[in-house]
Motif scaffolding. Structure first.
Motif, mmCIF file in Angstrom:
data_model
loop_
_atom_site.group_PDB
_atom_site.id
_atom_site.type_symbol
_atom_site.label_atom_id
_atom_site.label_comp_id
_atom_site.label_asym_id
_atom_site.label_seq_id
_atom_site.Cartn_x
_atom_site.Cartn_y
_atom_site.Cartn_z
ATOM 1 N N PHE A 148 -5.537 -2.180 1.090
ATOM 2 C CA PHE A 148 -4.665 -1.598 2.112
ATOM 3 C C PHE A 148 -4.692 -2.429 3.389
ATOM 4 O O PHE A 148 -3.665 -2.642 4.034
ATOM 5 N N ARG A 149 -5.877 -2.860 3.758
ATOM 6 C CA ARG A 149 -5.990 -3.686 4.970
ATOM 7 C C ARG A 149 -5.228 -4.995 4.806
ATOM 8 O O ARG A 149 -4.502 -5.419 5.709
ATOM 9 N N GLN A 150 -5.370 -5.618 3.655
ATOM 10 C CA GLN A 150 -4.723 -6.907 3.425
ATOM 11 C C GLN A 150 -3.205 -6.790 3.434
ATOM 12 O O GLN A 150 -2.503 -7.665 3.971
ATOM 13 N N GLN A 151 -2.675 -5.707 2.850
ATOM 14 C CA GLN A 151 -1.221 -5.557 2.809
ATOM 15 C C GLN A 151 -0.668 -4.854 4.043
ATOM 16 O O GLN A 151 0.535 -4.650 4.163
ATOM 17 N N ASN A 152 -1.576 -4.484 4.961
ATOM 18 C CA ASN A 152 -1.184 -3.845 6.227
ATOM 19 C C ASN A 152 -0.415 -2.541 5.990
ATOM 20 O O ASN A 152 0.618 -2.288 6.581
ATOM 21 N N GLY A 153 -0.988 -1.710 5.123
ATOM 22 C CA GLY A 153 -0.359 -0.423 4.886
ATOM 23 C C GLY A 153 -0.971 0.299 3.705
ATOM 24 O O GLY A 153 -1.509 -0.326 2.783
ATOM 25 N N GLY A 154 -0.901 1.614 3.740
ATOM 26 C CA GLY A 154 -1.412 2.435 2.656
ATOM 27 C C GLY A 154 -1.533 3.870 3.121
ATOM 28 O O GLY A 154 -1.432 4.172 4.317
ATOM 29 N N ALA A 155 -1.730 4.778 2.174
ATOM 30 C CA ALA A 155 -1.833 6.193 2.517
ATOM 31 C C ALA A 155 -2.845 6.874 1.614
ATOM 32 O O ALA A 155 -2.893 6.613 0.400
ATOM 33 N N ALA A 164 4.015 13.895 -2.087
ATOM 34 C CA ALA A 164 4.955 12.776 -2.186
ATOM 35 C C ALA A 164 5.474 12.384 -0.812
ATOM 36 O O ALA A 164 5.587 11.192 -0.490
ATOM 37 N N TYR A 165 5.784 13.374 0.000
ATOM 38 C CA TYR A 165 6.267 13.083 1.351
ATOM 39 C C TYR A 165 5.197 12.384 2.188
ATOM 40 O O TYR A 165 5.471 11.383 2.862
ATOM 41 N N LEU A 166 3.962 12.890 2.135
ATOM 42 C CA LEU A 166 2.905 12.347 2.982
ATOM 43 C C LEU A 166 2.558 10.900 2.655
ATOM 44 O O LEU A 166 2.113 10.154 3.536
ATOM 45 N N VAL A 167 2.735 10.487 1.397
ATOM 46 C CA VAL A 167 2.420 9.095 1.048
ATOM 47 C C VAL A 167 3.649 8.194 1.132
ATOM 48 O O VAL A 167 3.545 6.993 0.875
ATOM 49 N N SER A 168 4.780 8.746 1.508
ATOM 50 C CA SER A 168 6.004 7.956 1.604
ATOM 51 C C SER A 168 6.132 7.328 2.992
ATOM 52 O O SER A 168 5.460 7.722 3.948
ATOM 53 N N ASP A 169 7.026 6.370 3.103
ATOM 54 C CA ASP A 169 7.282 5.723 4.397
ATOM 55 C C ASP A 169 7.891 6.702 5.399
ATOM 56 O O ASP A 169 7.814 6.478 6.613
ATOM 57 N N ALA A 170 8.484 7.788 4.891
ATOM 58 C CA ALA A 170 9.087 8.777 5.790
ATOM 59 C C ALA A 170 8.041 9.468 6.657
ATOM 60 O O ALA A 170 8.366 10.002 7.722
#
Length: 302
Positions: free
Chosen positions: A138-145, A231-237
């Motif tokens: 997650f750190r390497q790709q600069n994103g995650g949930a 699903a919502y919480l792990v989405s970009d939204a």
């Protein structure tokens, strides 16, 4: 196009009632899902490789992508293998949902060391291990949930579940710690407290009429209702949402408050036991009642 098109998720406990609903719900939104489940009984004993495989087959039959892991995520080495499998077989990793759990209910003065450690191992250590294994990626790709399943048993209380309550409350601290530590890498971390019929609550007593009524209410709460929020919480939204505790109860979604000072006592001279004896009643009206979850959620689910 679903909210999770092109995303990859790991779901621990992904073949149980809630875990299956979440796995299928994520897949319905376009995510590839690694279904992780050792197929243990409610108390954590036994192994059955079938449930995880069947959930993955459901996803694939519906046109989605899925992989199966039956490794225990409570072990950091296993957790690293699970993450590597998601990256290798499914081509990435964007979210981790930790639902895996067991119960060893017992009134506290009869609770054994094994009752205590086994429950904390699956819920808390498992949550740490799978989250820690995913963190470098997650750190390497600069994103995650991350989404961690907590419980109203922890947030409010239940009889005979001191081990479960401690583990689920600790997960809240873990989730918030991750949210603080990893927000610089655009990593989010939240908790959900799902109220839905599953094996985790199928052991509730039904000796009194009140207990029977409570179980009847719970049986009307479908695990499928939990999946949309996850699903919502792990989405970009939900990119701006982190460090929060949500609840799901049929068609209700609610946000839990978190501990903050609500009333104070102050004296320039400092405090002594005798002066506290005199002044403590000033706080008493703000004390949190010693309630069970069933005494707070008294209305019928709709």
């Amino acid at each position: 196009m679903g909210l999770l098109e092109g995303k990859v998720a790991i779901v621990t406990g992904g073949a149980g009632a809630i875990g299956r609903a979440v796995s299928l719900g994520l897949a319905a939104e376009g995510a590839a899902v690694l279904v992780n489940d050792i197929g243990a009984t409610l108390d954590g004993t036994g192994r059955d490789l079938g449930p995880a495989k069947r959930v993955a087959e459901e996803i694939i039959a519906g046109g989605g992508r899925a992989a199966v892991s039956t490794l225990s995520a409570s072990d950091l080495g296993n957790a690293e293998k699970i993450v590597a499998q998601a990256l290798g077989e499914l081509g990435g990793l964007h979210s981790v949902i930790h639902i895996a759990g067991i119960l060893r209910d017992n009134i506290f003065h009869k609770m054994t060391w094994e009752d205590w450690t086994s429950v904390l191992d699956v819920h808390l250590n498992g949550g740490y291990a799978i989250a820690r294994a995913a963190a470098p990626h997650f750190r390497q790709q600069n994103g995650g949930a991350y989404v961690f399943a907590t419980s109203t048993s922890a947030l409010i209380g239940n009889f005979g579940q001191a081990n479960y309550m401690a583990a689920k409350m600790a997960l809240i601290g873990l989730a918030r710690g991750i949210a603080l530590d990893m927000r610089r890498f655009n990593v989010r971390s939240n908790c959900i407290a799902p109220l839905a019929w599953s094996r985790m609550i199928s052991s509730l007593p039904t000796q009194t009429e009140a207990e029977k009524l409570r179980v009847e209410r719970l049986q009307r709460m479908s695990p499928d209702k939990v999946a949309p929020l996850v699903a919502y919480l792990v989405s970009d939204a939900a990119a701006e949402i982190s460090g929060q505790i949500f609840g799901v109860r049929n068609n209700e979604i609610y946000l839990f408050n978190q501990p903050r000072p609500i009333r104070t006592l102050h004296t320039a001279q400092g405090w002594a036991p005798a002066s506290l004896t005199e002044m403590m009643p000033a706080l008493r009206s703000a004390f949190t009642p010693l309630e069970q979850s069933s005494e707070v959620f008294t209305w019928d689910p709709v």
